[in-house]
Design an enzyme around this catalytic site. Structure first.
Site, PDB file in Angstrom:
ATOM      1  N   SER A 111      64.872  91.236  14.520  1.00  0.00           N
ATOM      2  CA  SER A 111      65.566  90.283  13.648  1.00  0.00           C
ATOM      3  C   SER A 111      66.979  90.709  13.263  1.00  0.00           C
ATOM      4  O   SER A 111      67.892  89.867  13.253  1.00  0.00           O
ATOM      5  CB  SER A 111      64.731  90.018  12.391  1.00  0.00           C
ATOM      6  OG  SER A 111      63.550  89.324  12.718  1.00  0.00           O
ATOM      7  N   THR A 125      57.229  89.128   8.082  1.00  0.00           N
ATOM      8  CA  THR A 125      56.429  89.274   9.286  1.00  0.00           C
ATOM      9  C   THR A 125      55.110  89.962   8.928  1.00  0.00           C
ATOM     10  O   THR A 125      54.797  90.165   7.752  1.00  0.00           O
ATOM     11  CB  THR A 125      57.214  90.033  10.380  1.00  0.00           C
ATOM     12  OG1 THR A 125      56.479  90.007  11.595  1.00  0.00           O
ATOM     13  CG2 THR A 125      57.514  91.468   9.979  1.00  0.00           C
ATOM     14  N   LYS A 133      52.648  87.351   5.773  1.00  0.00           N
ATOM     15  CA  LYS A 133      52.937  85.919   5.751  1.00  0.00           C
ATOM     16  C   LYS A 133      52.033  85.143   4.792  1.00  0.00           C
ATOM     17  O   LYS A 133      52.476  84.197   4.143  1.00  0.00           O
ATOM     18  CB  LYS A 133      52.849  85.333   7.164  1.00  0.00           C
ATOM     19  CG  LYS A 133      53.970  85.804   8.079  1.00  0.00           C
ATOM     20  CD  LYS A 133      53.932  85.108   9.426  1.00  0.00           C
ATOM     21  CE  LYS A 133      55.065  85.582  10.318  1.00  0.00           C
ATOM     22  NZ  LYS A 133      55.103  84.873  11.620  1.00  0.00           N
ATOM     23  N   THR A 140      35.452  81.054  20.084  1.00  0.00           N
ATOM     24  CA  THR A 140      34.436  80.532  19.185  1.00  0.00           C
ATOM     25  C   THR A 140      34.813  79.099  18.824  1.00  0.00           C
ATOM     26  O   THR A 140      35.782  78.871  18.086  1.00  0.00           O
ATOM     27  CB  THR A 140      34.347  81.385  17.902  1.00  0.00           C
ATOM     28  OG1 THR A 140      34.152  82.753  18.254  1.00  0.00           O
ATOM     29  CG2 THR A 140      33.209  80.909  17.011  1.00  0.00           C
ATOM     30  N   SER A 182      33.481  76.850  16.935  1.00  0.00           N
ATOM     31  CA  SER A 182      33.367  76.467  15.528  1.00  0.00           C
ATOM     32  C   SER A 182      34.639  76.779  14.754  1.00  0.00           C
ATOM     33  O   SER A 182      35.002  76.055  13.815  1.00  0.00           O
ATOM     34  CB  SER A 182      32.174  77.179  14.871  1.00  0.00           C
ATOM     35  OG  SER A 182      32.318  78.581  14.941  1.00  0.00           O
TER      36      SER A 182
END
Length: 286
Positions: free
Chosen positions: A17, A64, A68, A167, A169
């Site tokens: 950054s 970062t 977050k 997964t 779900s």
């Protein structure tokens, strides 16, 4: 007068950054200082650091891993959240809410959170001239990164979306949560399946998992095809992109997304719009 910015993370020494934002500042003829800021991995330390930075005259901060979600909670209790941050459940850009400051709210209570990750992805895809309007898109993964990109992709005009995850779900739960949080996200228009069941042809397939960083390969079916393949990861050869490159697809890693989200953060802070394509070219040369 020098304007001060930071990126907060743990670890943080690897962050690109400062280099990116220093280039942005040069393009905008601005005098800035942009520093990496290590923070102990706990919410109290993060909140104290953010408040000290802004109270000390800081203009903007990036956030970062692993902060977050902590930043989201911090801003929800203070200066508020953008719609994209609310949907993502995460914040990567911090600034001051000027409307609250004008009302006399203490500076430490006016810290506002945005999430530019998904918008940065969309802007990079557009810069590649990959069609998004009416596109059929599949996303592999159902984690935090996916939360941040679904709304911007839908806003860009895609016509169909499939979310595939190891997964199922978890993918179903994600769609339920996001469709409840935003009227723009219609769960009836989003399909879910396991990664191994993802089949057919798509315009764009996006890998939002980190599996490629460990040289593992996704369980992709032989009858899965796309015109364009995008991996949110960057910095090394990625098996997902190699797979679709061999099948004739156009490919891209996520470095352009990193630059795109940074450009939107810079614009939020300074009002200066960055030519992302040119910035990417300049950064690749440096």
């Amino acid at each position: 007068m020098t304007q001060h910015f930071i990126v907060i993370g743990n670890p943080i020494a690897h962050s690109k950054s400062p280099k990116i934002h220093t280039l942005f500042a040069a393009c905008a003829s601005m005098d800035i200082s942009y520093q990496r800021q290590y923070c102990p991995d706990d919410a109290d330390s993060f909140t104290a650091m953010v408040e000290a930075f802004f109270c000390g005259g800081g203009v903007g901060a990036n956030v970062t891993v692993p902060f977050k979600q902590v930043a989201y909670e911090c801003c929800a209790a203070r200066g508020g959240l953008s719609d994209h941050a609310k949907i993502a459940g995460a914040v990567n850009t911090l600034l001051l809410n000027k409307a609250l400051l004008d009302k006399g709210v203490p500076l430490a209570e006016a810290i506002y959170g945005d999430n530019t990750d998904g918008q940065g992805l969309v802007n990079h895809i557009k810069s590649l001239n990959w069609p998004l309007t009416s596109a059929r898109v599949a996303i592999i993964g159902a984690g935090g990164a996916v939360r941040g990109i679904i709304l911007p992709l839908i806003e860009s005009g895609i016509t169909a979306l499939t979310i595939a995850n190891r997964t199922v779900s978890k993918a179903v739960e994600l769609v339920e949560e996001l469709s409840t949080a935003s009227a723009i996200i219609d769960k009836q228009q989003i399909k879910t399946c396991s990664t191994a069941e993802l089949e057919g042809s798509f315009d764009i397939i996006i890998n939002a998992t980190s599996i490629g960083l460990s040289d593992e390969k996704l369980p992709l079916r032989d009858d899965l095809n796309c015109q364009y393949a995008y991996d949110l990861m960057y910095g090394r050869p990625l098996p997902f992109l190699q797979h679709f490159d061999a099948r004739g697809a156009q490919i891209s890693d996520g470095y352009g997304m990193l630059i795109g989200q940074a450009a939107l953060s810079f614009e939020r802070w300074t009002g200066h719009r960055i030519d992302v394509a040119k910035a990417t070219e300049d950064l690749n040369k440096s």
